[in-house]
Scaffold this active site. Structure first.
Site, PDB file in Angstrom:
ATOM      1  N   TYR A 197       3.124  -3.999   1.228  1.00 21.20           N
ATOM      2  CA  TYR A 197       1.824  -3.692   0.632  1.00 21.20           C
ATOM      3  C   TYR A 197       0.965  -2.854   1.575  1.00 21.20           C
ATOM      4  O   TYR A 197       1.348  -2.537   2.690  1.00 21.20           O
ATOM      5  CB  TYR A 197       1.113  -4.996   0.232  1.00 21.20           C
ATOM      6  N   GLN A 238       1.613   3.740  -1.364  1.00 21.33           N
ATOM      7  CA  GLN A 238       2.314   2.680  -2.076  1.00 21.33           C
ATOM      8  C   GLN A 238       3.189   3.327  -3.143  1.00 21.33           C
ATOM      9  O   GLN A 238       2.716   4.150  -3.930  1.00 21.33           O
ATOM     10  CB  GLN A 238       1.295   1.748  -2.756  1.00 21.33           C
ATOM     11  N   ASP A 241      -2.104   3.052  -3.714  1.00 22.82           N
ATOM     12  CA  ASP A 241      -2.982   3.294  -2.566  1.00 22.82           C
ATOM     13  C   ASP A 241      -2.443   4.236  -1.491  1.00 22.82           C
ATOM     14  O   ASP A 241      -1.287   4.122  -1.098  1.00 22.82           O
ATOM     15  CB  ASP A 241      -3.266   1.973  -1.819  1.00 22.82           C
TER      16      ASP A 241
HETATM   17  C1  FRU Z   1      -4.713  -2.099  -4.362  1.00 23.69           C
HETATM   18  C2  FRU Z   1      -3.554  -3.051  -4.102  1.00 23.69           C
HETATM   19  C3  FRU Z   1      -3.636  -3.640  -2.717  1.00 23.69           C
HETATM   20  C4  FRU Z   1      -2.199  -4.000  -2.445  1.00 23.69           C
HETATM   21  C5  FRU Z   1      -1.456  -2.876  -3.100  1.00 23.69           C
HETATM   22  C6  FRU Z   1      -0.135  -3.247  -3.692  1.00 23.69           C
HETATM   23  O1  FRU Z   1      -4.430  -1.191  -5.367  1.00 23.69           O
HETATM   24  O2  FRU Z   1      -3.517  -4.059  -5.081  1.00 23.69           O
HETATM   25  O3  FRU Z   1      -4.531  -4.726  -2.597  1.00 23.69           O
HETATM   26  O4  FRU Z   1      -1.918  -4.084  -1.087  1.00 23.69           O
HETATM   27  O5  FRU Z   1      -2.300  -2.384  -4.110  1.00 23.69           O
HETATM   28  O6  FRU Z   1       0.521  -2.124  -4.153  1.00 23.69           O
END
Ligand code: FRU
Length: 490
Positions: free
Chosen positions: A106, A63, A47
């Protein structure tokens, strides 16, 4: 099991420089590395996070699991840009190094406050029984780009009625108060989103659940985002657990879309809205995030990938990238997404072609390549089908076309090269009732983003062709189709 868990949550800090160098050099030898999309130096990107304009620059985090193409211990990686096109890798923005984010920093968002940028994210932690505990945390970035986490979470409990799937705060300011939406799962295992408010970004009050018309719509809503465009409210989220509907809808493993309607009523939390519409019609799009820039534009970036799907670049130690930024607007009560004009900065050599194709597939001088932008307007058509083959070679091609009988735009990835998620089909379709069709393509080494009719629809997909598949061909079947095309090498 023990070994797997340990491996999954291995820390970048515990890895030797030699190991990291070896991984990066394996990644760099991959022929599918992108050229103008944001991608990880190694491992997995998912994300977009903390997308904002601060101190004269765009900041975009994502991420990141550095150590391999799987969802291990997540960091926030920080990139920045002055023009939304040339991005600089700043480095790690957030490390999962505290009790509250021990198993991942996250997703989340950011907002400027008192001259600093506040990053609001979910600390994912697991206890000794591997039970997940989500905490909503704040880190603050100062004008020198230094980021410091607050010692304690600002929301440390999941309220009654919701499970531990409670994450991805998206924050905004309305008048003097801050608000945030969070993605959640009810204890009956249905997805939803909840609202918080705060006077100072530090003390948060649980306002309750956002009341939508989608009471039973999947088992989890990830990455919610609420914005207003003009007098309308736009609520974006990524629901999991939606079954495919007919030939065209919800074909990917997980969805990402929006509902458009009245502004969210912050008192009773009611959102009056129309139907759920997918944001993107392609194969690879998830967890987008928006921001408002200094020019007042509402920009969106998405993850060009999906959870729980293997991708061919995994073998080279990396996966995924972000989409190019899109500007959002509402035209005739419909969300329109256009590539930001800054992308024109990438344009180099220009080629043009204009012709009528009659029951044939034709190539033109200057029209080939692996990294370019292409705009093609079709008009004066009586063919039953017309379109463009690109990243084409002897055996491979990716096809975008319009079927004038079904009145649908169709993206065909069945012969795009290495297979991806074939169980979920090799075509994506979407209705479009129009005499003239414009395809606006952004092609990179292993992806394509196709804006149809000036942003009415977008098809975003990874493709994994051979580097020798470079041809571009225009075609019509069952009649003729006139077209004008212009292409810029990047
Ligand atoms: C969406 C997700 C979010 C989470 C993140 C973890 O792709 O699952 O809900 O915060 O990725 O990497």
């Amino acid at each position: 099991m023990e070994w797997q868990i340990e491996n999954k949550y291995r820390r970048l800090e515990d890895v030797s420089q030699e190991e990291m160098d070896a991984l990066v050099s394996k990644v760099n030898s991959c022929s599918w590395r992108q050229t103008y999309h944001i991608q990880p130096i190694s491992g997995l990107l998912n994300d977009p996070n903390g997308f904002s304009f601060y101190n004269g620059e765009y900041h975009l985090f994502y991420q990141w699991h550095p150590l391999g193409p799987f969802h291990g211990l997540k960091y926030w990686f920080h990139t920045k840009s002055k023009d939304l096109v040339h991005w600089e890798n700043v480095g790690i923005g957030l490390r999962p190094d505290s009790y509250f984010d021990s198993h991942g920093a996250y997703s989340g968002s950011s907002i400027k406050h008192n001259g600093q940028l506040y990053l609001f994210y979910t600390g994912n932690s697991r206890d000794e029984h591997l039970v997940r505990h989500p905490y909503q945390c704040i880190a603050i970035m100062n004008e020198y780009g230094e980021i410091k986490k607050l010692e304690h979470p600002v929301i440390d409990k999941v309220p009654e009625g919701y499970t531990e799937h409670y994450r991805d705060p998206k924050v905004w300011k309305e008048g003097e108060r801050f608000y945030a939406v969070i993605g959640a799962q009810r204890t009956d295992e249905t997805g939803c989103s909840v609202l918080y408010s705060s006077p100072d970004l530090l003390n948060w009050n649980f306002e309750g659940e956002i009341k939508t018309g989608l009471r039973e719509f999947g088992y989890m809503w990830e990455c919610p985002d609420y914005i207003e465009i003009g007098e309308q409210g736009l609520f974006i989220f990524s629901p999991q657990g939606i079954e495919p509907e007919g030939e065209d809808r919800y074909r990917n493993i997980y969805q990402s879309g929006y509902v458009l309607g009245e502004k969210l009523n912050l008192d009773n939390k009611e959102l009056m809205h129309g139907e759920f519409v997918e944001l993107d019609r392609g194969f690879d799009f998830y967890a987008p995030q928006t921001m408002k820039d200094a020019k007042g534009r509402r920009l969106l970036v998405g993850w060009m990938g999906l959870p729980d799907i293997d991708y061919p670049s995994d073998q080279s130690g990396w996966s995924h990238c972000l989409t190019v930024p899109r500007e959002l607007s509402i035209v005739h009560n419909k969300l329109v997404q256009r590539p930001v004009p800054e992308l024109q900065l990438l344009r180099k050599t220009e080629s043009q072609a204009a012709d009528t194709v009659v029951d044939e597939t034709k190539a033109f001088e200057g029209f080939s390549g692996t990294v370019y932008e292409l705009i093609c307007d079709f008009e004066n058509v009586d063919a039953s089908e017309f379109g463009i083959e690109f990243r084409a070679g002897e055996m491979e091609k990716t096809v975008i076309k319009y079927d004038t009988i079904q009145r649908k735009v169709i993206l065909d990835r069945s012969r795009s090269g290495e297979k991806v998620a074939e169980d979920y089909g090799t075509e994506r379709k979407c209705e479009m009732d129009s005499e003239n069709i414009q395809f606006h393509l952004f092609v990179d080494s292993s992806s394509v983003e196709i804006f149809v009719n000036d942003g009415e629809e977008v098809f975003t997909s990874r493709i994994f062709p051979d580097i020798s598949s470079r041809e571009i061909r225009f075609f019509a079947k069952g009649g003729h189709a006139g077209f004008k095309a212009v292409k810029w090498d990047y």
